[in-house]
Design a protein around this motif. Structure first.
Motif, mmCIF file in Angstrom:
data_model
loop_
_atom_site.group_PDB
_atom_site.id
_atom_site.type_symbol
_atom_site.label_atom_id
_atom_site.label_comp_id
_atom_site.label_asym_id
_atom_site.label_seq_id
_atom_site.Cartn_x
_atom_site.Cartn_y
_atom_site.Cartn_z
ATOM 1 N N ARG A 42 0.833 -1.211 0.000
ATOM 2 C CA ARG A 42 0.000 0.000 0.000
ATOM 3 C C ARG A 42 0.862 1.253 0.000
ATOM 4 O O ARG A 42 0.603 2.217 -0.731
ATOM 5 C CB ARG A 42 -0.943 -0.005 1.212
ATOM 6 C CG ARG A 42 -2.052 -1.050 1.144
ATOM 7 C CD ARG A 42 -3.118 -0.779 2.196
ATOM 8 N NE ARG A 42 -2.602 -0.814 3.552
ATOM 9 C CZ ARG A 42 -2.525 -1.921 4.282
ATOM 10 N NH1 ARG A 42 -2.915 -3.087 3.780
ATOM 11 N NH2 ARG A 42 -2.064 -1.874 5.525
ATOM 12 N N HIS A 43 1.893 1.252 0.828
ATOM 13 C CA HIS A 43 2.743 2.435 0.940
ATOM 14 C C HIS A 43 3.584 2.640 -0.317
ATOM 15 O O HIS A 43 3.818 3.789 -0.719
ATOM 16 C CB HIS A 43 3.626 2.325 2.175
ATOM 17 C CG HIS A 43 2.872 2.445 3.465
ATOM 18 N ND1 HIS A 43 2.245 3.606 3.850
ATOM 19 C CD2 HIS A 43 2.622 1.541 4.453
ATOM 20 C CE1 HIS A 43 1.649 3.430 5.028
ATOM 21 N NE2 HIS A 43 1.862 2.184 5.401
ATOM 22 N N VAL A 44 4.047 1.558 -0.921
ATOM 23 C CA VAL A 44 4.839 1.699 -2.145
ATOM 24 C C VAL A 44 3.987 2.284 -3.263
ATOM 25 O O VAL A 44 4.452 3.121 -4.044
ATOM 26 C CB VAL A 44 5.456 0.350 -2.562
ATOM 27 C CG1 VAL A 44 6.118 0.449 -3.946
ATOM 28 C CG2 VAL A 44 6.495 -0.096 -1.534
ATOM 29 N N LEU A 48 4.903 5.686 -5.346
ATOM 30 C CA LEU A 48 4.927 5.786 -6.806
ATOM 31 C C LEU A 48 4.077 6.954 -7.289
ATOM 32 O O LEU A 48 4.461 7.690 -8.208
ATOM 33 C CB LEU A 48 4.444 4.471 -7.429
ATOM 34 C CG LEU A 48 5.388 3.278 -7.268
ATOM 35 C CD1 LEU A 48 4.724 1.989 -7.750
ATOM 36 C CD2 LEU A 48 6.694 3.514 -8.009
ATOM 37 N N ARG A 49 2.915 7.128 -6.667
ATOM 38 C CA ARG A 49 2.059 8.257 -7.058
ATOM 39 C C ARG A 49 2.749 9.590 -6.763
ATOM 40 O O ARG A 49 2.714 10.521 -7.578
ATOM 41 C CB ARG A 49 0.716 8.182 -6.325
ATOM 42 C CG ARG A 49 -0.205 7.081 -6.810
ATOM 43 C CD ARG A 49 -1.628 7.296 -6.291
ATOM 44 N NE ARG A 49 -2.511 6.213 -6.692
ATOM 45 C CZ ARG A 49 -2.788 5.149 -5.939
ATOM 46 N NH1 ARG A 49 -2.260 5.041 -4.727
ATOM 47 N NH2 ARG A 49 -3.598 4.209 -6.378
ATOM 48 N N TRP A 50 3.369 9.698 -5.570
ATOM 49 C CA TRP A 50 3.957 10.969 -5.152
ATOM 50 C C TRP A 50 5.173 11.354 -5.981
ATOM 51 O O TRP A 50 5.524 12.534 -6.053
ATOM 52 C CB TRP A 50 4.312 10.929 -3.663
ATOM 53 C CG TRP A 50 3.123 11.225 -2.793
ATOM 54 C CD1 TRP A 50 2.383 10.337 -2.065
ATOM 55 C CD2 TRP A 50 2.519 12.504 -2.566
ATOM 56 N NE1 TRP A 50 1.371 10.966 -1.405
ATOM 57 C CE2 TRP A 50 1.422 12.310 -1.689
ATOM 58 C CE3 TRP A 50 2.799 13.790 -3.021
ATOM 59 C CZ2 TRP A 50 0.605 13.362 -1.274
ATOM 60 C CZ3 TRP A 50 1.994 14.832 -2.599
ATOM 61 C CH2 TRP A 50 0.910 14.619 -1.736
ATOM 62 N N ILE A 51 5.857 10.391 -6.587
ATOM 63 C CA ILE A 51 6.992 10.759 -7.435
ATOM 64 C C ILE A 51 6.558 11.004 -8.876
ATOM 65 O O ILE A 51 7.391 11.279 -9.744
ATOM 66 C CB ILE A 51 8.111 9.691 -7.395
ATOM 67 C CG1 ILE A 51 7.631 8.358 -7.987
ATOM 68 C CG2 ILE A 51 8.636 9.525 -5.983
ATOM 69 C CD1 ILE A 51 8.757 7.333 -8.133
#
Length: 219
Positions: A42-44, A48-51
């Protein structure tokens, strides 16, 4: 979501319902926790979205799962007991000369940036009527390397583990490593090698230390 159904020994971090082998018993296994895998996934995806990536595009669809499994593998040393590894192959032997295992490959993760550092460890001890199976020394190196680390602490932990169980006349550890946090970012120095050492007992004497250094340097 695919998960590995192997089980992991209980720890304070992992769920109590997740049964495994009792602490203190050594058995080589690659172990994964389904709950940890799901949480890391979930965190990964969020990272990915934030980068600026799309975690649903074809090339990234299984990346969160792969990262979750990889991080559990690379940090499995938190759930392994170096004392149990050493005690599983202890032998009485009337031998009091230096025993050296050199060029042990190490791969670890720097705790500051979660980037790898890698290199080799050289480990020696002088027995005091107790020797350990040679393969257990690289296994102990791996236990401490497969945690979030700094090279200085890793060197000391290996020395102290051997000192505690074998109670030898002396222990010497030297690690030579390259750090991707220096090579890929920051100062970006591609060929810098960091060397750390930790010694005890007879290796604090100049002649013994010099013999150890000569041997690891091929002399």
């Amino acid at each position: 979501m695919a998960t590995n159904n192997k089980q992991h020994a209980h720890s304070d971090v992992w769920p109590e319902a997740f049964d495994g082998h009792p602490v203190g018993r050594y058995e080589r296994q690659d172990l994964y926790c389904p709950e940890a895998t799901a949480a890391i996934e979930r965190h990964v995806r969020e990272i990915l979205r934030w980068i600026g990536e799309d975690p649903d595009r074809e090339g990234l669809q299984r990346t969160p799962e792969r990262v979750a499994m990889a991080f559990q593998y690379l940090t499995q040393g938190y759930h392994q007991d170096p004392r149990a590894i050493l005690e599983s192959a202890l032998f009485e032997e009337d031998y009091n000369e230096m025993i050296l295992v050199k060029d042990i490959q190490i791969y670890s993760l720097c705790e500051h940036h979660l980037l790898p550092f890698f290199g080799k460890a050289h480990v020696a001890y002088i027995p005091n009527r107790k020797i350990v199976g040679l393969s257990k020394i690289p296994r102990v190196v791996d236990v401490f390397a497969r945690r979030l680390q700094v090279q200085e602490r890793l060197t000391i932990q290996i020395r102290d583990a051997l000192e505690s169980v074998l109670q030898p006349l002396g222990v010497a550890v030297v690690i030579e490593a390259q750090h991707l946090c220096m090579m890929m970012r920051g100062v970006e120095k591609q060929h810098a090698v960091t060397t750390t050492s930790a010694m005890s007992g007879a290796f604090l004497k100049e002649a013994t230390r010099a013999e150890f250094m000569r041997l690891i340097n091929g002399g």
